[in-house]
Design a protein around this motif. Structure first.
Motif, PDB file in Angstrom:
ATOM      1  N   ARG A 171      33.185  29.866  10.304  1.00  0.00           N
ATOM      2  CA  ARG A 171      33.742  30.302  11.589  1.00  0.00           C
ATOM      3  C   ARG A 171      35.163  29.770  11.773  1.00  0.00           C
ATOM      4  NH1 ARG A 171      29.490  31.618  16.077  1.00  0.00           N
ATOM      5  NH2 ARG A 171      31.415  31.748  17.301  1.00  0.00           N
ATOM      6  N   ASP A 178      40.036  36.020  14.378  1.00  0.00           N
ATOM      7  CA  ASP A 178      39.431  36.203  15.703  1.00  0.00           C
ATOM      8  C   ASP A 178      40.501  36.139  16.799  1.00  0.00           C
ATOM      9  OD1 ASP A 178      36.927  36.399  14.557  1.00  0.00           O
ATOM     10  OD2 ASP A 178      36.458  34.268  14.815  1.00  0.00           O
ATOM     11  N   GLN A 183      39.395  38.266  20.067  1.00  0.00           N
ATOM     12  CA  GLN A 183      37.980  37.994  20.311  1.00  0.00           C
ATOM     13  C   GLN A 183      37.856  36.638  21.030  1.00  0.00           C
ATOM     14  OE1 GLN A 183      35.054  39.098  17.272  1.00  0.00           O
ATOM     15  NE2 GLN A 183      36.764  39.762  15.957  1.00  0.00           N
ATOM     16  N   ASP A 184      38.304  36.636  22.281  1.00  0.00           N
ATOM     17  CA  ASP A 184      38.417  35.388  23.038  1.00  0.00           C
ATOM     18  C   ASP A 184      37.078  34.673  23.195  1.00  0.00           C
ATOM     19  OD1 ASP A 184      41.053  36.039  23.259  1.00  0.00           O
ATOM     20  OD2 ASP A 184      40.933  36.732  25.329  1.00  0.00           O
ATOM     21  N   ARG A 185      36.020  35.439  23.425  1.00  0.00           N
ATOM     22  CA  ARG A 185      34.704  34.811  23.602  1.00  0.00           C
ATOM     23  C   ARG A 185      34.259  34.096  22.336  1.00  0.00           C
ATOM     24  NH1 ARG A 185      29.851  38.312  26.082  1.00  0.00           N
ATOM     25  NH2 ARG A 185      31.307  38.179  27.833  1.00  0.00           N
ATOM     26  N   LYS A 186      34.455  34.734  21.184  1.00  0.00           N
ATOM     27  CA  LYS A 186      34.063  34.100  19.924  1.00  0.00           C
ATOM     28  C   LYS A 186      34.916  32.874  19.641  1.00  0.00           C
ATOM     29  CE  LYS A 186      33.225  34.902  15.012  1.00  0.00           C
ATOM     30  NZ  LYS A 186      33.391  35.822  13.855  1.00  0.00           N
ATOM     31  N   ALA A 188      36.310  30.863  21.869  1.00  0.00           N
ATOM     32  CA  ALA A 188      35.833  29.793  22.747  1.00  0.00           C
ATOM     33  C   ALA A 188      34.509  29.240  22.259  1.00  0.00           C
ATOM     34  CB  ALA A 188      35.686  30.322  24.173  1.00  0.00           C
ATOM     35  N   GLU A 189      33.653  30.117  21.765  1.00  0.00           N
ATOM     36  CA  GLU A 189      32.347  29.685  21.250  1.00  0.00           C
ATOM     37  C   GLU A 189      32.519  28.824  20.009  1.00  0.00           C
ATOM     38  OE1 GLU A 189      29.603  32.573  19.297  1.00  0.00           O
ATOM     39  OE2 GLU A 189      28.282  32.099  20.989  1.00  0.00           O
ATOM     40  N   THR A 190      33.432  29.220  19.118  1.00  0.00           N
ATOM     41  CA  THR A 190      33.681  28.433  17.900  1.00  0.00           C
ATOM     42  C   THR A 190      34.194  27.039  18.241  1.00  0.00           C
ATOM     43  OG1 THR A 190      34.147  30.400  16.565  1.00  0.00           O
ATOM     44  CG2 THR A 190      35.042  28.306  15.772  1.00  0.00           C
ATOM     45  N   SER A 192      33.701  25.384  21.010  1.00  0.00           N
ATOM     46  CA  SER A 192      32.608  24.632  21.626  1.00  0.00           C
ATOM     47  C   SER A 192      31.623  24.120  20.579  1.00  0.00           C
ATOM     48  CB  SER A 192      31.885  25.515  22.642  1.00  0.00           C
ATOM     49  OG  SER A 192      30.783  24.835  23.203  1.00  0.00           O
ATOM     50  N   ILE A 193      31.209  25.008  19.662  1.00  0.00           N
ATOM     51  CA  ILE A 193      30.273  24.607  18.607  1.00  0.00           C
ATOM     52  C   ILE A 193      30.884  23.520  17.734  1.00  0.00           C
ATOM     53  CG2 ILE A 193      29.072  25.380  16.515  1.00  0.00           C
ATOM     54  CD1 ILE A 193      28.813  28.145  17.849  1.00  0.00           C
TER      55      ILE A 193
END
Length: 276
Positions: A171, A178, A183-186, A188-190, A192-193
């Motif tokens: 990722r 991204d 792909q802002d949501r992805k 932010a998710e990356t 965070s993870i």
């Protein structure tokens, strides 16, 4: 005066110390860096509880015959604090409205809360929020279970972490694309993870050091000592989070793909070798 540490006579000579607090301060300084902590105290065979500890520190040594000090490892104290807090959380979840306020107050005054506040502040903050009715007790119980496993079954938690690292590294490699494709949501998710995974990685590294102080001494990554690699990784992590907060997308992508992803894989590989 006779001084004992974990029931064994201690070769400690009283010189300028005047109070129990002076003696304990010296022992605490001696323990610094060892991941051990003073966890109990008996004065003349009388156990001192947390609520009277401060007053005990002020006592003069003049009329004290024996001082028995209990020293425990950081991980054993952490497990005890987490288990005690978990028990309080279970009582809170099952208690009436009036019981909940009493349970919260009792926990806040406990040795467990004191330890967590100083040494595991993120868990202390989450517990405080949950016991105030703002969090989910069942979810908090799972968080405490994970932290307890990290202390008591570090090998299994290391293997669990290992299942997440390759996909996270992938990722991070894909983060520049991204960003470019909005792909802002992805993204932010990356981030965070990555943040949560690195937090766990650092906790496990600390546990490995506590359980065997010398375990990292002979480990190297790209001919550099493990400790140096951790320092460099930590510095890059700070730059990465600053770039994300500052919306510096170019730097964010470069750090993720070329620095953090390969270093993360190398760090975990080194940790796997330690566990062998």
């Amino acid at each position: 005066m006779h001084i004992f540490i974990n029931e064994k006579p201690a070769d400690i000579v009283i010189e300028e110390e005047k109070t129990i607090g002076d003696v304990l301060a010296g022992i605490d300084a001696w323990l610094t860096g060892s991941e051990n902590r003073i966890s109990g105290l008996r004065i003349n065979d009388e156990s001192i509880c947390l609520s009277t500890m401060t007053k005990a520190f002020e006592q003069s040594l003049e009329h004290i015959d024996s001082l028995n000090i209990t020293v425990s490892t950081w991980d054993s104290l952490a497990v005890e604090a987490l288990l005690d807090s978990q028990e309080a959380l279970l009582c809170y979840a099952a208690g009436s409205f009036d019981d909940k306020a009493r349970i919260k107050e009792a926990w806040e005054e406990s040795a467990a809360a004191s330890f967590l506040s100083e040494h595991i502040p993120d868990i202390f903050a989450l517990l405080t929020k949950t016991l105030s009715g703002e969090g989910n007790a069942a979810e908090m119980t799972q968080v405490l279970d994970e932290r307890i496993r990290e202390c008591t079954d570090t090998s299994s938690e290391t293997r669990t972490l290992g299942k997440l690292i390759p996909s996270l590294a992938k990722r991070l490699e894909e983060l520049p694309l991204d960003i470019q494709t909005a792909q802002d949501r992805k993204v932010a998710e990356t981030v965070s993870i990555f943040s949560l995974t690195v937090d766990k990685l650092f906790r496990i590294i600390r546990m490995l050091r506590i359980q065997d102080v010398s375990v990292m001494e002979n480990v190297a990554i790209d001919n550099q000592p493990f400790s140096v690699c951790i320092e460099e990784f930590t510095a890059l992590l700070g730059e990465f989070l600053a770039a994300y907060e500052g919306k510096d997308v170019v730097l964010l992508g470069d750090l993720a793909e070329y620095e953090l992803s390969p270093r993360l894989l190398k760090l975990y590989t080194a940790m796997g070798n330690i566990m062998l």
